[in-house]
Design a protein around this motif. Structure first.
Motif: not given
Lengths: 374, 152
Positions: B44-46, B50-57, B118-119, B141-142
């Motif tokens: 997985e691209k960095d 980082k997007l995945r790790e954003l705090p979101i409900t 960034a993605v 894909e993006a």
């Protein structure tokens, strides 16, 4: 500048009444194009000094693309219409500035072919892109014919292709049709007033500085049918001056014949058909001439048996852009153009336009969109 | 005929159950005859991480995932050469505004714009150019990567 050679039976362009019939004036012998042998010789000499070649024959052989157009249908005009579908035929000339129009059309084609090829510019090393132009500018031909014609160095109308090519290489290249407030004029629309802004004395100062920003890098004379064919096959448009009058009727495959009379006139050549079946049908290869009299002719615009050249993933797009005939699937020549047999136009002055110092490809600063999400 | 009490009927089997459990736990599995295919590990691209790790409900995240799934769908049906990267960016801005304005999504994820940017930069770069068929596929894909990172 040297002597101007007016073709036999022709006369210099008159002062015009508004809305004069341009075709009738050419038919009557008023010369939009005339010979200037010294300009032609200077153009060739200058290009030999720059590139080593004065002719397409020499350039094609040295660069291994001689013969590349043999038996092929070459349609570089599609590079223009894919990006600027409304660019051609452009408005009708209001005066005898056909040389300016022809030179600008040829420059536009060569520039678009370069961008479409995606190759870095040979001098700057930049990947270039299509310049932005608004809808009005696009309908007026995308690039300004008058900004080349301003450098003709006389107050009347008419010019020579050789002189125009020299201007485009040294003094004034491609100007995008847009407003130039810093220069005090708006080139978005092609008008008689705009054409006649300069003439006897070419522009100086900031206007001249703008002129040298997007010059053509080289020209070469195309002396033979094969040279014209191979130049177009490689995306080099042709700027031509000559005496042939053309019929305003196209046959079922967009082909016209010579008409009675003569036109001292300049036109760009934007495609070449050297296919075997074409030569069988018409006894010769065909060259696609783009006139600058708006929609002056009529008849079918379908290119013979060309549906098979339409990429499957582009067919719908090309139909929407007016490149492909939805009913037949064939590619169409632009409005205002017609195919002519090569032997019918064998005596014209022909100059191939090489690469243009174009517009660098733009970069986005990033992909942020000012999202309301945060 | 005698009957045993119900609550005692299974207990006499308890030792056997315990023995069976021990035997099971000590059992060494036999290697399957055909190899088990595990999914290939794609790195997985960095930027996606980082997007995945954003705090979101989860509720908000799934709504944003839906937006990007729809974007991927539209891009997959776009003609090659029909748009440039610059035009795609403008599309995304308009879609973003239409989808979010006046809803609870507005302002819900600080840093989202930059993280998504960034993605797309990772996948498509920054050249403003026509999206031909290969580049359109990358754009799809993006968008799918963003959708996947947001799907909870």
């Amino acid at each position: 500048m040297g002597p101007k050679i007016l073709p036999k039976g022709c006369q210099f362009w008159p002062e015009l009444q508004p809305n004069a019939d341009i075709a009738a004036l050419y038919n009557a012998g008023f010369a939009g194009a005339y010979g200037e042998p010294e300009e032609r010789e200077a153009l060739i000499a200058e290009n030999i000094a720059i590139t080593g070649f004065g002719s397409i024959e020499e350039a094609a052989t040295a660069n291994n693309w001689a013969g590349s157009g043999a038996n092929e249908l070459s349609m570089p005009f599609i590079c223009v219409l894919e990006r600027y579908p409304k660019a051609w035929p452009g408005p009708a000339q209001p005066v005898g500035d056909c040389v300016g129009r022809s030179t600008a059309n040829a420059g536009l084609l060569s520039m678009c072919c370069e961008v479409a090829a995606g190759k870095p510019d040979e001098v700057s090393g930049r990947i270039e892109t299509y310049p932005d132009v608004n809808a009005v500018g696009e309908r007026n031909g995308v690039v300004s014919a008058e900004a080349i014609y301003w450098w003709r160095r006389h107050g009347g109308h008419g010019w020579s292709c050789g002189a125009a090519c020299r201007v485009m290489q040294r003094e004034s290249g491609l100007w995008v049709r847009q407003n130039y407030p810093e220069l005090g004029f708006d080139l978005t629309q092609y008008t008689k007033a705009s054409i006649e802004r300069y003439g006897r004395t070419p522009p100086t100062g900031k206007v001249a500085e703008q002129g040298v920003k997007n010059l053509v890098r080289a020209f070469a004379e195309a002396r033979s049918r094969e040279a014209k064919r191979d130049a177009l096959a490689n995306g080099y448009a042709l700027n031509t001056c000559g005496m042939e009058a053309l019929s305003n009727r196209r046959d079922q495959w967009g082909v016209s014949s010579r008409a009675a009379g003569q036109w001292a006139h300049a036109m760009a050549v934007i495609a070449f058909d050297d296919r075997t079946e074409i030569k069988r049908m018409y006894g010769d290869s065909l060259e696609l001439y783009l006139n600058s009299w708006n929609i002056w002719n009529s008849g079918s615009r379908d290119i013979f048996d060309s549906a098979k050249y339409v990429p499957a993933n582009k067919k719908q797009l090309w139909i929407s852009l007016g490149i492909v005939n939805a009913a037949t699937g064939n590619i169409m020549i632009p409005e205002g153009s017609c195919w002519i047999r090569s032997r019918d136009v064998a005596n014209r002055d022909v100059f191939a336009v090489s690469s243009v110092n174009g517009w660098p490809r733009k970069r986005l600063p990033n992909w942020t969109v000012g999202s309301l999400i945060g | 005929m005698t009957t045993q009490p119900v609550n005692q009927s299974w207990t006499k089997y308890l030792p056997w159950l315990l023995l069976a459990g021990v035997l099971y736990l000590n059992h060494k599995p036999v290697a399957p005859a055909t190899p088990v295919v595990t999914p290939s590990a794609t790195v997985e691209k960095d930027s996606v991480k980082k997007l995945r790790e954003l705090p979101i409900t989860p509720e908000v995240s799934n709504k944003l995932a839906n937006l990007h799934g729809a974007l991927a769908d539209i891009l997959s049906r776009t003609q090659p050469g029909e748009i440039t990267s610059g035009q795609l960016k403008a599309w995304m801005g308009k879609a973003d505004s239409l989808y979010v304005r006046g809803t609870e999504l507005q302002g819900s994820v600080p840093g989202f714009d930059a993280a998504r940017s960034a993605v797309f930069e990772d996948y498509l770069g920054l050249e403003d150019e026509p999206l031909d068929a290969p580049k359109l596929q990358v754009a799809v894909e993006a968008a799918k990567a963003v959708e996947s990172a947001l799907r909870k």
